[in-house]
Design a protein around this motif. Sequence first.
Motif, PDB file in Angstrom:
ATOM      1  N   GLU A  17       0.850  -1.185   0.000  1.00  0.00           N
ATOM      2  CA  GLU A  17       0.000   0.000   0.000  1.00  0.00           C
ATOM      3  C   GLU A  17       0.891   1.243   0.000  1.00  0.00           C
ATOM      4  N   MET A  18       0.729   2.068  -1.028  1.00  0.00           N
ATOM      5  CA  MET A  18       1.534   3.291  -1.064  1.00  0.00           C
ATOM      6  C   MET A  18       0.822   4.396  -1.819  1.00  0.00           C
ATOM      7  N   GLU A  19       1.267   5.615  -1.575  1.00  0.00           N
ATOM      8  CA  GLU A  19       0.684   6.772  -2.247  1.00  0.00           C
ATOM      9  C   GLU A  19       1.455   7.050  -3.515  1.00  0.00           C
ATOM     10  N   LEU A  20       0.747   7.014  -4.647  1.00  0.00           N
ATOM     11  CA  LEU A  20       1.389   7.261  -5.935  1.00  0.00           C
ATOM     12  C   LEU A  20       0.561   8.240  -6.745  1.00  0.00           C
ATOM     13  N   VAL A  21       1.240   8.974  -7.619  1.00  0.00           N
ATOM     14  CA  VAL A  21       0.556   9.862  -8.557  1.00  0.00           C
ATOM     15  C   VAL A  21       0.409   9.119  -9.879  1.00  0.00           C
ATOM     16  N   PRO A  22      -0.818   9.004 -10.366  1.00  0.00           N
ATOM     17  CA  PRO A  22      -1.012   8.288 -11.641  1.00  0.00           C
ATOM     18  C   PRO A  22      -0.387   9.040 -12.810  1.00  0.00           C
ATOM     19  N   GLU A  23       0.188   8.297 -13.718  1.00  0.00           N
ATOM     20  CA  GLU A  23       0.703   8.919 -14.943  1.00  0.00           C
ATOM     21  C   GLU A  23      -0.454   9.417 -15.787  1.00  0.00           C
ATOM     22  N   LYS A  24      -1.534   8.668 -15.755  1.00  0.00           N
ATOM     23  CA  LYS A  24      -2.730   9.012 -16.520  1.00  0.00           C
ATOM     24  C   LYS A  24      -3.957   8.671 -15.697  1.00  0.00           C
ATOM     25  N   ALA A  25      -5.021   9.434 -15.906  1.00  0.00           N
ATOM     26  CA  ALA A  25      -6.268   9.174 -15.202  1.00  0.00           C
ATOM     27  C   ALA A  25      -7.430   9.444 -16.148  1.00  0.00           C
ATOM     28  N   TRP A  26      -8.428   8.557 -16.126  1.00  0.00           N
ATOM     29  CA  TRP A  26      -9.569   8.742 -17.018  1.00  0.00           C
ATOM     30  C   TRP A  26     -10.792   8.045 -16.443  1.00  0.00           C
ATOM     31  N   ALA A  27     -11.936   8.411 -17.001  1.00  0.00           N
ATOM     32  CA  ALA A  27     -13.187   7.776 -16.612  1.00  0.00           C
ATOM     33  C   ALA A  27     -13.402   6.558 -17.489  1.00  0.00           C
ATOM     34  N   LEU A  28     -13.916   5.507 -16.874  1.00  0.00           N
ATOM     35  CA  LEU A  28     -14.243   4.270 -17.587  1.00  0.00           C
ATOM     36  C   LEU A  28     -15.688   3.934 -17.282  1.00  0.00           C
ATOM     37  N   ALA A  29     -16.570   4.270 -18.203  1.00  0.00           N
ATOM     38  CA  ALA A  29     -17.992   4.102 -17.940  1.00  0.00           C
ATOM     39  C   ALA A  29     -18.756   3.836 -19.225  1.00  0.00           C
ATOM     40  N   PRO A  30     -19.594   2.803 -19.201  1.00  0.00           N
ATOM     41  CA  PRO A  30     -20.496   2.561 -20.331  1.00  0.00           C
ATOM     42  C   PRO A  30     -21.526   3.682 -20.419  1.00  0.00           C
ATOM     43  N   LYS A  31     -22.108   3.852 -21.568  1.00  0.00           N
ATOM     44  CA  LYS A  31     -23.132   4.880 -21.726  1.00  0.00           C
ATOM     45  C   LYS A  31     -24.301   4.600 -20.798  1.00  0.00           C
ATOM     46  N   GLY A  32     -24.704   5.633 -20.078  1.00  0.00           N
ATOM     47  CA  GLY A  32     -25.845   5.513 -19.193  1.00  0.00           C
ATOM     48  C   GLY A  32     -25.541   4.884 -17.853  1.00  0.00           C
ATOM     49  N   ARG A  33     -24.310   4.507 -17.611  1.00  0.00           N
ATOM     50  CA  ARG A  33     -23.938   3.926 -16.317  1.00  0.00           C
ATOM     51  C   ARG A  33     -22.885   4.798 -15.642  1.00  0.00           C
ATOM     52  N   LYS A  34     -22.721   4.560 -14.356  1.00  0.00           N
ATOM     53  CA  LYS A  34     -21.825   5.432 -13.579  1.00  0.00           C
ATOM     54  C   LYS A  34     -20.360   5.145 -13.868  1.00  0.00           C
TER      55      LYS A  34
END
Length: 60
Positions: A17-34
Amino acid sequence: MSSGKRAVKVKTPNGKEMELVPEKAWALAPKGRKGVKIGLFKDPETGKYFRHKLPDDYPI
DNA sequence: ATAATTGT
DNA sequence: ACAATTAT
């Protein structure tokens, strides 16, 4: 754009378990779902890349 | 081209 | 199954 900003508590593939900064971050969501937010991380111990869920309020 | 990431 | 992303 869509790069990591703040650090996140993540479980590395080796189980650390450690604190890291993501190189990339994005949303992953199907249409109409959270869906979820995903970050691309590199474990500094091993150099291995891995993806991990981000907090729902993580800024994309 | 595929794996892997979550939650609906 | 579906969504985006990218290292492998």
